[in-house]
Design a protein around this motif. Structure first.
Motif, short mmCIF file in Angstrom:
data_model
loop_
_atom_site.label_atom_id
_atom_site.label_comp_id
_atom_site.label_asym_id
_atom_site.label_seq_id
_atom_site.Cartn_x
_atom_site.Cartn_y
_atom_site.Cartn_z
N ASP A 229 -60.54 -22.09 -18.49
CA ASP A 229 -60.08 -22.65 -19.74
C ASP A 229 -60.23 -24.07 -20.18
O ASP A 229 -60.58 -24.45 -21.32
N ALA A 230 -60.41 -24.90 -19.25
CA ALA A 230 -60.62 -26.31 -19.65
C ALA A 230 -62.16 -26.74 -19.92
O ALA A 230 -62.39 -27.19 -20.87
N ASP A 231 -62.89 -25.63 -19.29
CA ASP A 231 -64.21 -25.84 -19.54
C ASP A 231 -64.44 -25.47 -20.97
O ASP A 231 -65.39 -25.91 -21.78
N SER B 74 -57.71 -26.49 -30.86
CA SER B 74 -57.02 -27.42 -29.73
C SER B 74 -56.22 -28.21 -30.49
O SER B 74 -55.35 -28.16 -31.55
N GLN C 36 -55.75 -33.33 -26.30
CA GLN C 36 -57.04 -32.90 -25.28
C GLN C 36 -58.09 -33.71 -25.58
O GLN C 36 -58.88 -33.81 -24.66
N THR D 206 -62.32 -25.20 -23.33
CA THR D 206 -61.70 -26.13 -24.38
C THR D 206 -62.56 -27.22 -24.65
O THR D 206 -62.73 -27.74 -25.68
N ARG D 207 -63.10 -27.89 -23.59
CA ARG D 207 -64.16 -28.92 -23.64
C ARG D 207 -65.23 -28.66 -24.39
O ARG D 207 -65.75 -29.39 -25.49
N HIS E 158 -57.46 -36.62 -23.66
CA HIS E 158 -57.45 -36.28 -22.20
C HIS E 158 -58.78 -36.07 -21.73
O HIS E 158 -59.13 -36.70 -20.57
N TYR E 159 -59.77 -35.55 -22.47
CA TYR E 159 -61.27 -35.17 -21.93
C TYR E 159 -62.04 -36.50 -22.02
O TYR E 159 -63.05 -36.68 -21.65
#
Length: 191
Positions: A4-6, A39, A43, A8-9, A46-47
């Motif tokens: 999910d993080a990948d 998003s 986020q 979203t990024r 954050h990233y």
């Protein structure tokens, strides 16, 4: 969770690429990027820390994309230029993003990744020159710059210049680009 993080990024980078290409760094809005990516602004921070960090990540992605799609072949510099030109036609946002970077970040230190890639290309061209496979009429860095600009010739032409004559077909543009680069790397350019 990592998936999910990948994802979203990746969505944030894709949305940011479109936003930066359309509006530049100063005109880009993180709220539009977040909304387009499905998003939120938190986020992004954050990233990527901030909007400039997000642009840097987009720019690094472009460098990787160009390397993947058009790797330098020092023994086929005309073919390399044609591959670059084809990439600029497929991805018109690349030159827009490079232009925004130059206009809005020109006073910042250049991307270390892009500088390393460019130095490697110059070194490869210089090696072919030392071996006599490519003319040494121009220093390797000048030759690379000329090749890059030749590849971008039609993609960066103003609408006024493009409409001054009959635009050549895509096939003819490729032939012209290859011939110009052939002339650049030859000891005796055609007359």
């Amino acid at each position: 969770m990592v998936r999910d993080a990948d994802a979203t990024r990746a969505r944030l980078l894709a949305a940011a690429r479109a936003e930066f290409a359309a509006h530049g760094i100063a005109g880009a809005r993180v709220d539009r990027i977040a909304a387009e990516a499905g998003s939120n602004k938190a986020q992004i921070y954050h990233y990527f820390t901030n909007k400039e960090g997000l642009f840097d990540a987009v720019f690094a992605g472009i460098v990787e994309e160009v390397l993947r799609e058009a790797p330098l072949d020092p023994d086929d510099l005309p073919g390399y230029a044609v591959k670059l030109a084809d990439g600029y036609e497929r991805h018109p946002d690349i030159l827009r993003l490079v232009t925004w970077q130059r206009l809005e970040r020109g006073d910042q230190p250049p991307s270390e990744a892009a500088v390393a890639v460019t130095k490697r290309k110059v070194s490869q061209i210089a090696q072919t020159q030392r071996e006599g496979r490519v003319s040494s009429r121009y220093p390797a860095d000048v030759l690379l710059t000329a090749i890059l600009h030749t590849a971008a010739m039609w993609a960066s032409t103003s609408p006024e210049a493009a409409s001054a004559g009959k635009p050549p077909s895509a096939a003819a543009r490729r032939c012209y680009i290859a011939q110009v680069v052939t002339d650049l790397i030859s000891d005796t350019p055609r007359s």
